[in-house]
Design an enzyme around this catalytic site. Structure first.
Site, PDB file in Angstrom:
ATOM      1  N   VAL A  80      32.099  45.632  -0.288  1.00 45.55           N
ATOM      2  CA  VAL A  80      31.332  46.842  -0.576  1.00 45.55           C
ATOM      3  C   VAL A  80      32.254  47.984  -1.038  1.00 45.55           C
ATOM      4  O   VAL A  80      31.966  48.664  -2.031  1.00 45.55           O
ATOM      5  CB  VAL A  80      30.489  47.275   0.657  1.00 45.55           C
ATOM      6  N   GLU A 139      21.731  54.630   3.185  1.00 37.66           N
ATOM      7  CA  GLU A 139      20.762  53.854   2.392  1.00 37.66           C
ATOM      8  C   GLU A 139      21.113  52.369   2.333  1.00 37.66           C
ATOM      9  O   GLU A 139      20.239  51.497   2.404  1.00 37.66           O
ATOM     10  CB  GLU A 139      20.704  54.425   0.963  1.00 37.66           C
ATOM     11  N   GLY A 162      20.372  46.192   1.226  1.00 38.49           N
ATOM     12  CA  GLY A 162      21.357  46.204   0.137  1.00 38.49           C
ATOM     13  C   GLY A 162      20.994  47.216  -0.938  1.00 38.49           C
ATOM     14  O   GLY A 162      20.950  48.419  -0.696  1.00 38.49           O
ATOM     15  N   GLY A 182      30.026  36.746  -1.044  1.00 36.93           N
ATOM     16  CA  GLY A 182      30.122  38.111  -0.486  1.00 36.93           C
ATOM     17  C   GLY A 182      28.857  38.593   0.197  1.00 36.93           C
ATOM     18  O   GLY A 182      28.709  39.783   0.465  1.00 36.93           O
ATOM     19  N   LYS A 227      19.066  46.018  11.372  1.00 32.03           N
ATOM     20  CA  LYS A 227      18.326  46.633  10.261  1.00 32.03           C
ATOM     21  C   LYS A 227      16.895  46.991  10.681  1.00 32.03           C
ATOM     22  O   LYS A 227      16.376  48.045  10.308  1.00 32.03           O
ATOM     23  CB  LYS A 227      18.294  45.677   9.065  1.00 32.03           C
ATOM     24  N   GLY A 234      25.510  41.791  -1.547  1.00 33.95           N
ATOM     25  CA  GLY A 234      26.391  41.589  -2.706  1.00 33.95           C
ATOM     26  C   GLY A 234      27.078  42.888  -3.086  1.00 33.95           C
ATOM     27  O   GLY A 234      26.608  43.978  -2.764  1.00 33.95           O
TER      28      GLY A 234
HETATM   29  P1  NDP Z   1      34.380  43.024   4.015  1.00 27.90           P
HETATM   30  O1  NDP Z   1      34.866  42.236   5.173  1.00 27.90           O
HETATM   31  O2  NDP Z   1      34.317  42.404   2.675  1.00 27.90           O
HETATM   32  O3  NDP Z   1      35.243  44.374   3.883  1.00 27.90           O
HETATM   33  C1  NDP Z   1      35.658  45.131   4.961  1.00 27.90           C
HETATM   34  C2  NDP Z   1      37.014  45.701   4.613  1.00 27.90           C
HETATM   35  O4  NDP Z   1      37.393  46.613   5.617  1.00 27.90           O
HETATM   36  C3  NDP Z   1      38.094  44.623   4.531  1.00 27.90           C
HETATM   37  O5  NDP Z   1      38.785  44.722   3.306  1.00 27.90           O
HETATM   38  C4  NDP Z   1      39.009  44.952   5.701  1.00 27.90           C
HETATM   39  O6  NDP Z   1      40.369  44.765   5.444  1.00 27.90           O
HETATM   40  C5  NDP Z   1      38.765  46.435   5.843  1.00 27.90           C
HETATM   41  N1  NDP Z   1      39.143  46.909   7.157  1.00 27.90           N
HETATM   42  C6  NDP Z   1      38.861  46.365   8.358  1.00 27.90           C
HETATM   43  N2  NDP Z   1      39.381  47.116   9.336  1.00 27.90           N
HETATM   44  C7  NDP Z   1      39.991  48.155   8.737  1.00 27.90           C
HETATM   45  C8  NDP Z   1      40.736  49.257   9.202  1.00 27.90           C
HETATM   46  N3  NDP Z   1      40.934  49.456  10.498  1.00 27.90           N
HETATM   47  N4  NDP Z   1      41.254  50.116   8.306  1.00 27.90           N
HETATM   48  C9  NDP Z   1      41.050  49.925   6.989  1.00 27.90           C
HETATM   49  N5  NDP Z   1      40.381  48.900   6.474  1.00 27.90           N
HETATM   50  C10 NDP Z   1      39.858  48.027   7.354  1.00 27.90           C
HETATM   51  O7  NDP Z   1      32.954  43.572   4.437  1.00 27.90           O
HETATM   52  P2  NDP Z   1      31.794  44.072   3.468  1.00 27.90           P
HETATM   53  O8  NDP Z   1      32.348  44.901   2.401  1.00 27.90           O
HETATM   54  O9  NDP Z   1      30.935  42.931   3.131  1.00 27.90           O
HETATM   55  O10 NDP Z   1      30.947  44.961   4.479  1.00 27.90           O
HETATM   56  C11 NDP Z   1      31.295  46.308   4.749  1.00 27.90           C
HETATM   57  C12 NDP Z   1      30.094  46.978   5.412  1.00 27.90           C
HETATM   58  O11 NDP Z   1      29.002  46.951   4.508  1.00 27.90           O
HETATM   59  C13 NDP Z   1      29.594  46.287   6.671  1.00 27.90           C
HETATM   60  O12 NDP Z   1      29.129  47.265   7.558  1.00 27.90           O
HETATM   61  C14 NDP Z   1      28.443  45.444   6.188  1.00 27.90           C
HETATM   62  O13 NDP Z   1      27.501  45.190   7.178  1.00 27.90           O
HETATM   63  C15 NDP Z   1      27.865  46.346   5.133  1.00 27.90           C
HETATM   64  N6  NDP Z   1      27.079  45.701   4.122  1.00 27.90           N
HETATM   65  C16 NDP Z   1      27.565  44.632   3.430  1.00 27.90           C
HETATM   66  C17 NDP Z   1      26.840  44.049   2.421  1.00 27.90           C
HETATM   67  C18 NDP Z   1      27.328  42.884   1.647  1.00 27.90           C
HETATM   68  O14 NDP Z   1      26.583  42.370   0.817  1.00 27.90           O
HETATM   69  N7  NDP Z   1      28.556  42.422   1.841  1.00 27.90           N
HETATM   70  C19 NDP Z   1      25.504  44.560   2.081  1.00 27.90           C
HETATM   71  C20 NDP Z   1      25.074  45.710   2.846  1.00 27.90           C
HETATM   72  C21 NDP Z   1      25.844  46.242   3.840  1.00 27.90           C
HETATM   73  P3  NDP Z   1      41.042  43.315   5.356  1.00 27.90           P
HETATM   74  O15 NDP Z   1      40.740  42.876   3.947  1.00 27.90           O
HETATM   75  O16 NDP Z   1      42.470  43.646   5.607  1.00 27.90           O
HETATM   76  O17 NDP Z   1      40.393  42.489   6.398  1.00 27.90           O
HETATM   77  N1  HSE Z   2      25.129  40.007   5.578  1.00 33.56           N
HETATM   78  C1  HSE Z   2      24.099  40.830   5.094  1.00 33.56           C
HETATM   79  C2  HSE Z   2      23.056  39.961   4.426  1.00 33.56           C
HETATM   80  C3  HSE Z   2      24.645  41.797   4.097  1.00 33.56           C
HETATM   81  O1  HSE Z   2      23.314  38.770   4.229  1.00 33.56           O
HETATM   82  O2  HSE Z   2      21.979  40.443   4.129  1.00 33.56           O
HETATM   83  C4  HSE Z   2      23.639  42.810   3.686  1.00 33.56           C
HETATM   84  O3  HSE Z   2      23.383  43.707   4.715  1.00 33.56           O
END
Ligand code: NDP
Ligand code: HSE
Length: 432
Positions: free
Chosen positions: A14, A130, A135, A188, A206, A304
């Site tokens: 994200v 949001e 998503g 993702g 959610k 995504g």
């Molecule tokens: P990811 O695991 O892809 O990304 C999280 C990132 O945060 C990683 O790069 C991780 O680093 C980094 N991180 C973890 N701890 C720390 C820290 N202490 N300091 C700095 N960076 C840190 O997760 P997503 O992007 O998928 O999800 C992020 C948020 O978005 C979550 O709350 C998720 O629920 C929400 N979300 C995700 C969706 C999706 O489709 N993926 C959709 C809607 C919401 P490292 O790479 O080193 O582990």
């Molecule tokens: N892991 C969540 C999903 C990401 O699959 O819907 C979006 O919140």
């Protein structure tokens, strides 16, 4: 033109999506919104091996959150780390420093909403979320800014992309659960710990946010009934298909009356003709019923990189255009706990799909029918299949008429005690 400096915390799926959208659409945003949004800092864990470091200039990255907090130019912090720790602490510190926070993190919000909102109010900063539900679907804004004239009686939907992707592939391609889960992770969609998806927790977080806003009373995660998809078998999927149903992980919130809510997440059988049955892959869809507008369904990519970033950047734009002190906050009258009047109803009504292995003998059906009758559960249809001559068993599949959950659970207890019932293989609620 107003210039707004932003920091992104976490540069995974994200976080990097937010950076990409802000880069790709910067001209459009400048022209349409009269805003110059620029990412000044990105917080990562590792400056050498972190993900997506090639996307931004090296001087953008930091591993020290103090660099962001101390930077008076940064007015918006976008939290994309996920989970509760350290995300909650980082969000609180940003709000306490008077910086507006935009987050996609449903877990931290559903568990700590009152603390976060109180911190935001104290400094007049904004708290926007949001992307935390659906998503790329603008569901929070639809509830807050477009349906505010309604008394909302129902929210129901597919709000987890990973499980919908898994169930769709298992249904359409007959593929194995583990294999499809790996694919969803690679794309993702899945959470860092995919058990949050498959065990239904992501939907619970959610639904807590959705139901709280829809019903205007904070619905705590502890009040939400939860079942994940791990027990959904290939046999259930095949039987559902044969009966003209599709299995979906649904989040359901209903107001039984002004003081009685039912909030539940569980695999649900839907007739193939139901609009939610055709929501496939990582797509999400949410049904809302309001007393003025009637039914609304919002549909789109529920997970995504870019779809989620679309919702996050939309929040950033709204936040950047809102003056400090003018950000909107929730007005729940139960900030810390469910109010006394808010009952959580566990005895909802539904139809049920029941699959059981029984002795293939004369009289078995009448014994089972007798139990159903005793507990007031009326049978809508029955299918018998898979007579297994070798072990003398048969499989019975019942669809009940609408019945009370507690009556069905009591009937199941009594059925389990019948010697002719070898195993209750599955119990699934049916939404018509
Ligand atoms: P990811 O695991 O892809 O990304 C999280 C990132 O945060 C990683 O790069 C991780 O680093 C980094 N991180 C973890 N701890 C720390 C820290 N202490 N300091 C700095 N960076 C840190 O997760 P997503 O992007 O998928 O999800 C992020 C948020 O978005 C979550 O709350 C998720 O629920 C929400 N979300 C995700 C969706 C999706 O489709 N993926 C959709 C809607 C919401 P490292 O790479 O080193 O582990
Ligand atoms: N892991 C969540 C999903 C990401 O699959 O819907 C979006 O919140």
């Amino acid at each position: 033109m107003k210039t707004t400096k932003i920091a992104i915390l976490g540069f995974g799926t994200v976080g990097s999506g937010v950076y990409t959208v802000l880069q790709q659409n910067s001209e459009l945003i400048r022209h349409r919104q009269l805003l110059d949004l620029s990412v000044k800092r990105v917080l990562v864990r590792d400056l050498l091996h972190g993900r997506n470091l090639a996307l931004a200039p090296m001087e953008t990255f930091t591993t020290d959150y103090a660099d962001i907090l101390a930077d008076g130019e940064i007015s918006i912090v976008v939290e994309c780390i996920g989970g509760v720790n350290p995300a909650k602490d980082y969000i609180l510190r940003a709000l306490q420093a008077g910086k507006t926070v935009v987050t996609a993190n449903k877990e931290v919000l559903s568990k700590h909403w009152p603390d976060l909102e109180r911190a935001a109010k104290e400094t007049g900063a904004g708290l926007y979320f949001e992307a935390s539900v659906g998503g790329g679907i603008p569901i929070i804004r639809a509830l807050n800014d477009s349906m505010q004239a309604n008394n909302i009686s129902r929210v129901m939907g597919i709000i987890n992309g990973t499980t919908n992707y898994i169930l769709t592939k298992m249904t359409n391609e007959g593929r194995a659960y583990e294999e499809v889960l790996k694919e969803a992770q690679a794309l993702g969609y899945a959470e860092a710990d995919p058990s949050a998806d498959v065990d239904g927790w992501d939907c619970v977080y959610k639904l807590s946010i959705l139901a709280s806003i829809a019903f205007h009373a904070r619905v705590n995660i502890e009040n939400i009934y939860r079942e994940g998809i791990s027990k959904v078998s290939a046999e259930d999927i095949a039987a559902a298909k044969e009966l003209g149903y599709t299995i979906k992980l649904l989040a359901i919130g209903k107001k039984q009356d002004e003081k009685l809510l039912e909030v539940r997440v569980h695999p649900t059988m839907l007739p193939n003709s139901h609009p939610l049955s055709s929501v496939s892959g990582p797509f999400n869809a949410i049904f809302l019923t309001g007393n003025a507008v009637d039914d609304i369904m919002l549909y789109g990519r529920g997970a995504g990189m870019l779809p989620t970033a679309s919702a996050v950047v939309s929040d950033v734009i709204v936040a950047a255009k809102t003056a400090k002190g003018a950000h909107p906050y929730m007005t729940f009258n139960n900030e810390f706990d469910a109010p006394q009047w808010l009952k959580n109803q566990k005895d909802w009504t539904s139809s049920y799909f029941l699959r059981m292995e029984v002795d293939d003998e004369l009289g078995v059906l009448s014994k089972i029918a007798g139990v159903f009758a005793e507990y007031g559960v009326s049978v809508h249809s029955l299918m018998q299949k898979n007579e297994n001559k070798a072990n003398g068993s048969a499989e019975l599949i019942f669809i009940t008429d609408t019945a009370r959950e507690l009556s069905v659970q009591n009937a199941l207890c009594a059925l389990r005690a019948l010697p002719c019932v070898r195993e209750i293989k599955s119990v699934m609620r049916v939404e018509e």
